[in-house]
Design an enzyme around this catalytic site. Structure first.
Site, PDB file in Angstrom:
ATOM      1  N   SER A 140       0.867  -1.168   0.000  1.00 19.03           N
ATOM      2  CA  SER A 140       0.000   0.000   0.000  1.00 19.03           C
ATOM      3  C   SER A 140       0.907   1.222   0.000  1.00 19.03           C
ATOM      4  O   SER A 140       1.657   1.435   0.951  1.00 19.03           O
ATOM      5  CB  SER A 140      -0.869  -0.050   1.261  1.00 19.03           C
ATOM      6  OG  SER A 140      -1.612   1.139   1.399  1.00 19.03           O
ATOM      7  N   LYS A 165      -1.098  -1.113  -4.369  1.00 15.29           N
ATOM      8  CA  LYS A 165      -2.281  -0.304  -4.024  1.00 15.29           C
ATOM      9  C   LYS A 165      -1.849   1.146  -3.882  1.00 15.29           C
ATOM     10  O   LYS A 165      -0.907   1.447  -3.147  1.00 15.29           O
ATOM     11  CB  LYS A 165      -2.877  -0.860  -2.733  1.00 15.29           C
ATOM     12  CG  LYS A 165      -3.729   0.065  -1.896  1.00 15.29           C
ATOM     13  CD  LYS A 165      -4.447  -0.760  -0.837  1.00 15.29           C
ATOM     14  CE  LYS A 165      -4.642   0.007   0.460  1.00 15.29           C
ATOM     15  NZ  LYS A 165      -5.281  -0.831   1.501  1.00 15.29           N
ATOM     16  N   LEU A 166      -2.523   2.018  -4.617  1.00 11.52           N
ATOM     17  CA  LEU A 166      -2.202   3.449  -4.598  1.00 11.52           C
ATOM     18  C   LEU A 166      -3.270   4.182  -3.808  1.00 11.52           C
ATOM     19  O   LEU A 166      -4.460   4.029  -4.077  1.00 11.52           O
ATOM     20  CB  LEU A 166      -2.180   3.994  -6.030  1.00 11.52           C
ATOM     21  CG  LEU A 166      -1.217   3.312  -7.002  1.00 11.52           C
ATOM     22  CD1 LEU A 166      -1.529   3.734  -8.437  1.00 11.52           C
ATOM     23  CD2 LEU A 166       0.225   3.664  -6.635  1.00 11.52           C
ATOM     24  N   LYS A 167      -2.837   4.976  -2.859  1.00  8.72           N
ATOM     25  CA  LYS A 167      -3.799   5.814  -2.132  1.00  8.72           C
ATOM     26  C   LYS A 167      -4.168   6.991  -3.031  1.00  8.72           C
ATOM     27  O   LYS A 167      -3.289   7.594  -3.660  1.00  8.72           O
ATOM     28  CB  LYS A 167      -3.165   6.310  -0.829  1.00  8.72           C
ATOM     29  CG  LYS A 167      -2.905   5.205   0.183  1.00  8.72           C
ATOM     30  CD  LYS A 167      -4.212   4.712   0.810  1.00  8.72           C
ATOM     31  CE  LYS A 167      -3.920   3.699   1.909  1.00  8.72           C
ATOM     32  NZ  LYS A 167      -5.144   3.283   2.617  1.00  8.72           N
ATOM     33  N   ASP A 192      -7.053   2.947  -3.173  1.00  3.85           N
ATOM     34  CA  ASP A 192      -7.783   3.026  -1.899  1.00  3.85           C
ATOM     35  C   ASP A 192      -8.086   4.492  -1.628  1.00  3.85           C
ATOM     36  O   ASP A 192      -7.170   5.306  -1.495  1.00  3.85           O
ATOM     37  CB  ASP A 192      -6.942   2.433  -0.762  1.00  3.85           C
ATOM     38  CG  ASP A 192      -7.717   2.319   0.547  1.00  3.85           C
ATOM     39  OD1 ASP A 192      -8.875   2.789   0.605  1.00  3.85           O
ATOM     40  OD2 ASP A 192      -7.162   1.753   1.512  1.00  3.85           O
ATOM     41  N   GLU A 217     -10.917   0.451  -3.564  1.00  2.40           N
ATOM     42  CA  GLU A 217     -11.203   0.207  -2.143  1.00  2.40           C
ATOM     43  C   GLU A 217     -11.884   1.417  -1.505  1.00  2.40           C
ATOM     44  O   GLU A 217     -11.395   2.546  -1.621  1.00  2.40           O
ATOM     45  CB  GLU A 217      -9.864  -0.108  -1.439  1.00  2.40           C
ATOM     46  CG  GLU A 217      -9.993  -0.535   0.009  1.00  2.40           C
ATOM     47  CD  GLU A 217      -8.629  -0.958   0.600  1.00  2.40           C
ATOM     48  OE1 GLU A 217      -7.702  -1.285  -0.176  1.00  2.40           O
ATOM     49  OE2 GLU A 217      -8.505  -0.952   1.831  1.00  2.40           O
ATOM     50  N   ASP A 242     -13.703  -1.742   2.894  1.00  4.43           N
ATOM     51  CA  ASP A 242     -12.775  -1.841   4.027  1.00  4.43           C
ATOM     52  C   ASP A 242     -13.486  -1.263   5.264  1.00  4.43           C
ATOM     53  O   ASP A 242     -14.121  -2.004   6.032  1.00  4.43           O
ATOM     54  CB  ASP A 242     -11.476  -1.086   3.678  1.00  4.43           C
ATOM     55  CG  ASP A 242     -10.497  -0.946   4.842  1.00  4.43           C
ATOM     56  OD1 ASP A 242     -10.812  -1.398   5.957  1.00  4.43           O
ATOM     57  OD2 ASP A 242      -9.403  -0.368   4.661  1.00  4.43           O
ATOM     58  N   LYS A 266      -9.971  -6.926   8.066  1.00  3.65           N
ATOM     59  CA  LYS A 266      -8.951  -6.585   9.062  1.00  3.65           C
ATOM     60  C   LYS A 266      -9.477  -7.137  10.374  1.00  3.65           C
ATOM     61  O   LYS A 266     -10.504  -6.660  10.873  1.00  3.65           O
ATOM     62  CB  LYS A 266      -8.770  -5.069   9.160  1.00  3.65           C
ATOM     63  CG  LYS A 266      -8.117  -4.427   7.939  1.00  3.65           C
ATOM     64  CD  LYS A 266      -8.040  -2.915   8.071  1.00  3.65           C
ATOM     65  CE  LYS A 266      -7.361  -2.306   6.847  1.00  3.65           C
ATOM     66  NZ  LYS A 266      -7.556  -0.838   6.767  1.00  3.65           N
ATOM     67  N   GLY A 294      -4.149  -4.069   6.331  1.00  2.00           N
ATOM     68  CA  GLY A 294      -3.190  -3.770   7.391  1.00  2.00           C
ATOM     69  C   GLY A 294      -3.438  -2.396   7.950  1.00  2.00           C
ATOM     70  O   GLY A 294      -4.158  -1.584   7.351  1.00  2.00           O
ATOM     71  N   LEU A 296      -0.573  -0.662   9.417  1.00  2.17           N
ATOM     72  CA  LEU A 296       0.823  -0.339   9.757  1.00  2.17           C
ATOM     73  C   LEU A 296       1.219  -0.992  11.083  1.00  2.17           C
ATOM     74  O   LEU A 296       1.935  -0.405  11.892  1.00  2.17           O
ATOM     75  CB  LEU A 296       1.037   1.185   9.862  1.00  2.17           C
ATOM     76  CG  LEU A 296       0.422   2.094   8.799  1.00  2.17           C
ATOM     77  CD1 LEU A 296       0.789   3.555   9.080  1.00  2.17           C
ATOM     78  CD2 LEU A 296       0.861   1.728   7.398  1.00  2.17           C
TER      79      LEU A 296
END
Ligand code: OSB
Ligand code: MG
Length: 372
Positions: A140, A165-167, A192, A217, A242, A266, A294, A296
């Site tokens: 991510s 995954k790109l924010k 996301d 996402e 999510d 999660k 996740g 972090l």
């Protein structure tokens, strides 16, 4: 052999702070350090560990570290320390009446699962119903300048990560996607949005269909199901939920209404393993794949996530990437590092990792003990 129930003799609640190697920016803000409650439950000389995933401020979901720690200190730990539980389901029944606070409930149940698996001398994955000695992982990548992001995408693909995954956020979306897709035509890409769009952005979101994303996402509100169902009916790219998936009942409604075609589980967000397993099984019944998100996490939460990811319907790469991407030093002795996009499952009873007690002491902000 009949097994006696496990009596929780004592608990320890720490607050831990780990500096992040690189700041992590998502639509709602930037994290420079990872602060988390770390819970230890003890029984018969065995320790179970888990970390809670709420942030200091209610900017991902509506829980906070201060609120969660108060609930643990004043209500939940006094309720369970000194009590015996035959299995995690028995503990789950005691916690079920409490409404909301899914992250706070999760940390208690997760620590007990670790303790219980260790008391049976079994790996956590085995008592959860998982199997296999490694899992597929992606990364991510936080929000940053596009040229830097292109370099980071290339570096992680070269390391073998199976999905990028790109924010994204308004103003940092379509141009980024165009440039990443042009340079990496074959990569498994996702985005996301962390709830930063609304149905008023329908046109922009529909344009994301051009980039061959595996899924998008949580584009819409953190507590929404209905609008996601509307959006999914009007775009091709699968939506992955999510933030919205806090309970099995919400997951069922999302599946029944077609609000998403992929779900990010999660365990730390979903009240613990009993409910995460229900969500996993419901998704399988609807033929909806899941993957493990996740927050972090340190090596404690990361190990939990890896064990969960070995269940059969976790068919897409998770966010449980190498610990060294986040921290220069972890609070566990084992190095949780992916090789060629595969993260090994920590071996041994329970979560399979042990605390680096010296470093933990150095990064502990506070510690409280609870005894019967
Ligand atoms: O939305 O999945 C998310 C991190 C913090 C809060 C929310 C999210 C994330 C991530 C990072 O995407 C996943 C990880 O690398 O642990
Ligand atoms: Mg997310």
């Amino acid at each position: 052999m009949t097994r006696l129930p496990l009596r929780i003799d004592s608990a320890e609640l720490r607050l831990v702070r780990l500096p992040l190697v690189t700041p992590f920016t998502i639509a709602t803000g930037t994290m420079h350090e990872k602060i988390f409650p770390l819970l230890t439950l003890r029984a018969d000389g065995i320790e179970g560990y888990a970390e809670a995933v709420m942030d200091p401020l209610p900017d991902y979901l509506d829980e906070t570290i201060a609120g969660g720690m108060a609930l643990l200190r004043e209500v939940i730990l006094p309720q369970i320390v000194g009590q015996a539980f035959a299995n995690p389901q028995a503990l789950h029944r005691v916690l079920t009446p409490w409404r909301g606070h899914r992250m706070t409930l999760a940390v208690v149940e997760m620590a007990f699962w670790d303790l219980w698996a260790k008391s049976l001398d079994l790996p956590l994955q085995t008592v959860l119903g998982g199997a296999g000695d490694a899992i597929d992982v992606g990364v991510s990548l936080g929000i940053g300048p596009i040229p830097t992001t292109l370099d980071r995408v290339r570096a992680h693909l070269e390391q073998g990560y199976k999905r990028i995954k790109l924010k994204v956020k308004p103003g940092h979306d379509l141009d980024l996607l165009r440039m990443v897709r042009d340079e990496f035509p074959m990569a498994h890409l996702t985005v996301d949005a962390n709830s930063c769009y609304t149905l008023a952005d329908m046109g922009l979101l529909q344009r994301m269909d051009h980039f061959g994303l595996d899924y998008i996402e949580q584009p819409l509100a953190w507590d929404d199901i209905h609008d996601h169902a509307v959006l999914q009916s009007r775009m091709q790219t699968p939506i992955c939920l999510d933030e919205s998936i806090k309970t099995p009942a919400i997951a069922r409604k999302a599946l029944q209404s077609g609000a998403g075609r992929v779900i990010n589980i999660k365990v730390g967000r979903s009240g613990g393993y009993v409910d995460s397993l229900r969500i996993h099984d419901l998704c399988a019944a609807f033929d909806v794949p899941v993957w493990c998100g996740g927050m972090l996490e340190s090596g404690i939460g990361r190990a939990h996530n890896i064990h969960l990811s070995t269940l059969p319907n976790f068919t897409k790469p998770g966010d449980t990437s190498s610990a060294s991407r986040y921290f220069t030093r972890d609070i566990v002795e084992q190095k949780l590092e992916a090789k060629a996009g595969r993260m090994p499952v920590p071996q041994g009873p329970g979560i399979g990792v042990t605390l680096d007690r010296d470093y933990l002491a150095a990064v502990t902000l506070s510690s409280e003990d609870f005894r019967a």
